[in-house]
Design a protein around this motif. Structure first.
Motif, PDB file in Angstrom:
ATOM      1  N   ARG A  20       0.847  -1.212   0.000  1.00  0.00           N
ATOM      2  CA  ARG A  20       0.000   0.000   0.000  1.00  0.00           C
ATOM      3  C   ARG A  20       0.879   1.257   0.000  1.00  0.00           C
ATOM      4  NH1 ARG A  20      -2.656  -2.968   4.514  1.00  0.00           N
ATOM      5  NH2 ARG A  20      -4.469  -4.065   3.673  1.00  0.00           N
ATOM      6  N   TRP A  21       1.901   1.240   0.845  1.00  0.00           N
ATOM      7  CA  TRP A  21       2.823   2.383   0.921  1.00  0.00           C
ATOM      8  C   TRP A  21       3.481   2.664  -0.424  1.00  0.00           C
ATOM      9  CZ3 TRP A  21       4.866   6.091   4.176  1.00  0.00           C
ATOM     10  CH2 TRP A  21       4.392   6.107   5.497  1.00  0.00           C
ATOM     11  N   GLU A 162       8.126   4.001   6.478  1.00  0.00           N
ATOM     12  CA  GLU A 162       7.044   3.183   7.043  1.00  0.00           C
ATOM     13  C   GLU A 162       7.486   2.551   8.362  1.00  0.00           C
ATOM     14  OE1 GLU A 162       4.655  -1.007   6.200  1.00  0.00           O
ATOM     15  OE2 GLU A 162       6.236  -0.364   4.835  1.00  0.00           O
ATOM     16  N   THR A 163       8.692   1.990   8.372  1.00  0.00           N
ATOM     17  CA  THR A 163       9.171   1.272   9.552  1.00  0.00           C
ATOM     18  C   THR A 163       9.569   2.224  10.678  1.00  0.00           C
ATOM     19  OG1 THR A 163       9.851  -0.586   8.180  1.00  0.00           O
ATOM     20  CG2 THR A 163      10.843  -0.443  10.354  1.00  0.00           C
ATOM     21  N   ASN A 190       6.987  14.683   3.829  1.00  0.00           N
ATOM     22  CA  ASN A 190       6.457  15.865   3.147  1.00  0.00           C
ATOM     23  C   ASN A 190       6.442  15.747   1.633  1.00  0.00           C
ATOM     24  OD1 ASN A 190       5.453  18.035   4.864  1.00  0.00           O
ATOM     25  ND2 ASN A 190       7.435  17.901   5.856  1.00  0.00           N
ATOM     26  N   ILE A 191       6.908  14.629   1.093  1.00  0.00           N
ATOM     27  CA  ILE A 191       6.731  14.386  -0.344  1.00  0.00           C
ATOM     28  C   ILE A 191       5.227  14.290  -0.593  1.00  0.00           C
ATOM     29  CG2 ILE A 191       7.060  12.655  -2.168  1.00  0.00           C
ATOM     30  CD1 ILE A 191       9.815  12.091  -0.888  1.00  0.00           C
ATOM     31  N   PRO A 192       4.681  15.021  -1.571  1.00  0.00           N
ATOM     32  CA  PRO A 192       3.231  15.142  -1.698  1.00  0.00           C
ATOM     33  C   PRO A 192       2.444  13.821  -1.675  1.00  0.00           C
ATOM     34  CG  PRO A 192       4.277  16.737  -3.119  1.00  0.00           C
ATOM     35  CD  PRO A 192       5.393  15.913  -2.527  1.00  0.00           C
ATOM     36  N   THR A 193       2.922  12.816  -2.412  1.00  0.00           N
ATOM     37  CA  THR A 193       2.166  11.554  -2.438  1.00  0.00           C
ATOM     38  C   THR A 193       2.211  10.865  -1.079  1.00  0.00           C
ATOM     39  OG1 THR A 193       4.156  10.449  -3.297  1.00  0.00           O
ATOM     40  CG2 THR A 193       2.451  11.110  -4.901  1.00  0.00           C
ATOM     41  N   VAL A 194       3.352  10.959  -0.408  1.00  0.00           N
ATOM     42  CA  VAL A 194       3.490  10.342   0.916  1.00  0.00           C
ATOM     43  C   VAL A 194       2.654  11.117   1.938  1.00  0.00           C
ATOM     44  CG1 VAL A 194       5.112   9.768   2.766  1.00  0.00           C
ATOM     45  CG2 VAL A 194       5.780   9.452   0.371  1.00  0.00           C
ATOM     46  N   GLY A 201      -8.092   9.255   6.805  1.00  0.00           N
ATOM     47  CA  GLY A 201      -9.008   8.900   5.727  1.00  0.00           C
ATOM     48  C   GLY A 201      -8.343   8.220   4.545  1.00  0.00           C
ATOM     49  N   SER A 202      -7.010   8.104   4.572  1.00  0.00           N
ATOM     50  CA  SER A 202      -6.317   7.410   3.488  1.00  0.00           C
ATOM     51  C   SER A 202      -6.459   5.894   3.671  1.00  0.00           C
ATOM     52  CB  SER A 202      -4.832   7.784   3.463  1.00  0.00           C
ATOM     53  OG  SER A 202      -4.116   7.053   4.454  1.00  0.00           O
TER      54      SER A 202
END
Length: 221
Positions: A20-21, A162-163, A190-194, A201-202
């Motif tokens: 998912r990440w 993630e970890t 702060n990377i937009p997609t992350v 809600g994601s």
């Protein structure tokens, strides 16, 4: 089997969460089909969807992919998160494999028997702070760049973030001695997609609660 990737797993993190990440970091929308009962899993097995009779399974590009590492490799390659040459890919693989080792410890903590939990927690903290985090701290210090490999965003950055966040859920001050990892965490978050994936809600899943463990055990065992 065209359009958005479709993820088959239970409604929790487990071995699907890193997938998912990766998809989210690549800016790829995906659908999820949650396994709620043992019958849901049995149906997938009987219709031939699961090559080795187990999930995660991802429908993508006309394939029904299983084995989480193979899925992760495919997504990383497809969406340019896998370095620019063979040597960078080797580095990414090494960093990711180590992250997976720590991730497995974090992920299995809720499943530990009550009398083993304290020791398991101590093992997590020891390995995170003495084996794994010092390596990534040194990598960032030695090359002085924003990302782990090749000064470009890669799968290694996604999986490490993630970890790191999972480790902080386990022990909020676990990064206290790692200033470069703290900066890395803020930068990659702060990377937009992350950043979008980290918003409420994601499709990011919350930490597994102990009360949910018996339900999951019934599905898979």
């Amino acid at each position: 089997m065209s359009g958005k990737p479709k993820l088959y797993y239970f409604n929790a993190r487990g071995r699907m969460e890193s997938i998912r990440w990766l998809l989210a970091a690549a800016g790829v929308e995906f659908e999820e089909c949650f396994l709620e009962t043992k019958d849901d899993l049995t149906k997938l097995r009987k219709d031939g969807s699961l090559l080795f009779q187990q999930v995660p399974m991802v429908e993508i590009d006309g394939m029904k992919m299983v084995q989480s590492r193979a899925i992760g490799n495919y997504i990383a390659m497809k969406y340019n998160l896998y370095g620019k040459d063979l040597k960078e890919r080797a580095l990414i693989d090494m960093y990711v494999e180590a992250v997976i080792d720590l991730n497995e410890l974090l992920m299995t903590h809720p499943f530990q028997p009550a009398d083993k939990k304290e020791q398991h927690f101590a093992t997590i903290v020891d390995k995170a702070t003495n084996r794994y985090f010092p390596v990534y701290e040194k990598v960032l210090k030695d090359h002085g760049q924003d990302f782990l490999v090749g000064n470009q965003f890669s799968r290694a950055d996604v999986q490490l973030l993630e970890t790191l966040l999972m480790a902080e859920e386990c022990k909020p001050d676990i990064l206290a001695k790692f200033p470069l990892l703290q900066s890395f965490k803020a930068r990659i978050s702060n990377i937009p997609t992350v950043k979008k994936f980290l918003q409420p809600g994601s499709q990011r899943k919350p930490p597994l609660q102990e009360k949910d463990v018996p339900k999951l055990m019934k599905i898979f065992h």
